[in-house]
Scaffold this motif. Structure first.
Motif, short mmCIF file in Angstrom:
data_model
loop_
_atom_site.label_atom_id
_atom_site.label_comp_id
_atom_site.label_asym_id
_atom_site.label_seq_id
_atom_site.Cartn_x
_atom_site.Cartn_y
_atom_site.Cartn_z
N TYR A 172 0.75 -1.29 -0.06
CA TYR A 172 -0.03 0.13 0.11
C TYR A 172 0.98 1.11 -0.08
CZ TYR A 172 -3.07 3.77 1.45
OH TYR A 172 -3.82 4.95 1.67
N HIS A 176 0.77 4.14 -2.70
CA HIS A 176 0.16 5.48 -2.46
C HIS A 176 1.27 6.41 -1.71
CE1 HIS A 176 -3.79 3.82 -3.49
NE2 HIS A 176 -3.26 2.89 -3.07
N ARG A 188 -7.08 9.51 2.55
CA ARG A 188 -6.47 7.93 2.45
C ARG A 188 -7.69 7.12 2.73
NH1 ARG A 188 -1.02 6.85 2.00
NH2 ARG A 188 0.19 8.73 1.84
N ASN A 189 -7.45 5.92 2.07
CA ASN A 189 -8.72 4.89 2.16
C ASN A 189 -8.23 4.41 3.44
OD1 ASN A 189 -10.76 3.59 1.20
ND2 ASN A 189 -9.41 1.81 1.16
N CYS A 190 -9.25 4.56 4.67
CA CYS A 190 -9.28 4.16 5.95
C CYS A 190 -10.11 2.84 6.24
CB CYS A 190 -9.27 5.33 6.94
SG CYS A 190 -7.95 6.34 6.89
N ASP A 201 -15.39 6.22 13.00
CA ASP A 201 -14.60 7.05 11.79
C ASP A 201 -13.96 8.44 12.25
OD1 ASP A 201 -17.12 8.35 12.31
OD2 ASP A 201 -17.99 8.17 10.52
N SER A 219 -12.56 8.31 6.33
CA SER A 219 -13.37 7.88 5.44
C SER A 219 -12.74 6.76 4.62
CB SER A 219 -14.00 8.55 4.47
OG SER A 219 -13.43 9.14 3.80
N GLY A 220 -13.59 5.84 3.91
CA GLY A 220 -12.96 4.66 3.21
C GLY A 220 -14.04 3.79 2.66
N ASN A 221 -13.63 2.79 1.82
CA ASN A 221 -14.47 2.00 1.18
C ASN A 221 -14.71 0.90 1.64
OD1 ASN A 221 -12.28 0.39 0.50
ND2 ASN A 221 -12.04 0.87 -1.83
N ARG A 222 -14.20 0.46 2.81
CA ARG A 222 -14.54 -0.68 3.74
C ARG A 222 -14.77 -0.51 5.20
NH1 ARG A 222 -12.19 -5.40 0.50
NH2 ARG A 222 -11.62 -4.45 -1.34
N GLY A 239 -5.58 -0.41 2.23
CA GLY A 239 -5.94 0.77 2.92
C GLY A 239 -5.03 0.85 4.13
#
Length: 298
Positions: A172, A176, A188-190, A201, A219-222, A239
């Motif tokens: 990662y 990134h 970042r994707n957290c 969050d 925030s993040g996608n998972r 992430g």
């Protein structure tokens, strides 16, 4: 009649110079510690401690009595150890509740090792990130992170200095770039953790040396209600995670994860062993407590 618990509280208070510090080490509330000392003083008809709002000290009688109390506890421990030495093994079933990540990645191996010492011992494990209802589930002991607010329970510290750390995989970070500041987390994707009390969050940190508190919305996608999944996502390079140091110790040691911003302190996450009442603090539970303390210290 003098109570063993009261003697322990008095000796620990004298050693630490603080009722609050003694209470934390023993795993009881300061109010219970204060009541124990008062009860002991009542039984003896003596004033053992002089307390003000800012200080605590031994009286002359307290100083004299302290050595007797130490010797009494020493003899009791010696007798206890002698009894344990005469037993080949403990038997019966021990019902234990524990968090998912800690349970799967550390405790299962450690409990296997402990069981080798006591082959007659059987386990019944409940592995979940939801807080166990120890009465309804008939759990003997529970391992939990965080300070415990229920003063009616017996809390024994296992890893009192444990905290949370930011981690990401080398893959990662190559893709990134390094994390240079806490404020960059918002970009970042957290990988977030969720339970009944909501999605975690907003991550809190403390900048040293002043321990300035910083809370960062992330925030993040998972997200998941299983901390083991969050750890796996981080190892897979998906992430950044904010995890208990104990949960990721093996991954960090093996190079699967790297600790980010090590100069920043994370939230405290002390690990405690809980029992519903003192009758459940058996010699077996005490041996397991000491065994787990040694493992966590390593």
């Amino acid at each position: 009649m003098l109570r063993l618990d009261d003697l322990q509280v008095f000796v620990r208070t004298a050693d630490r110079g603080s009722l609050s510090a003694a209470a934390r080490e023993i795993g009881i509330s300061p109010a219970l510690a204060s009541a124990a000392v008062k009860r002991l003083e009542g039984e003896l008809g003596l004033r053992l401690l002089t307390r003000t709002t800012r200080s605590l000290s031994l009286t002359a009688e307290g100083t004299q009595y302290l050595e007797h109390a130490r010797e009494a506890l020493r003899l009791l421990r010696a007798g206890h150890d002698a009894l344990l030495a005469g037993k080949d093994s403990f038997g019966g079933t021990l019902k234990i509740a524990m968090p998912s990540d800690l349970g799967r990645n550390l405790m299962l191996g450690w409990l296997d090792e402990f069981q080798l010492r006591h082959p007659k011992l059987q386990y019944q494990l409940s592995v979940s990130d939801r807080v166990a209802d120890m009465v309804r589930q008939q759990v003997d002991i529970a391992l939990r992170y965080g300070q415990q607010d229920d003063s009616s329970m017996v809390a024994m510290p296992i890893a009192p200095a444990n905290d949370r750390v930011l981690v990401a995989s080398p893959a990662y970070l190559r893709a990134h770039g390094p994390l240079l500041a806490l404020e960059d987390l918002s970009q970042r994707n957290c990988l977030r953790f969720a339970l009944e009390d909501g999605l975690h969050d907003r991550w809190t940190f403390y900048r040293l040396p002043q321990r300035e508190q910083v809370t960062v919305p992330v925030s993040g996608n998972r997200s998941a209600d299983d901390a083991e999944l969050v750890r796996r996502w981080a190892v897979a390079g998906l992430g950044i995670a904010y995890k208990s140091r104990l949960d990721v110790a093996g991954d960090v040691a093996a190079g699967r994860l790297q600790v980010l911003l090590p100069e920043v302190a994370g939230e405290a996450a002390p690990l405690q062993l809980l029992c519903m009442h003192r009758a459940q603090v058996t010699p077996l539970v005490l041996q397991l407590r000491d065994f787990l303390r040694d493992k966590c210290a390593q």
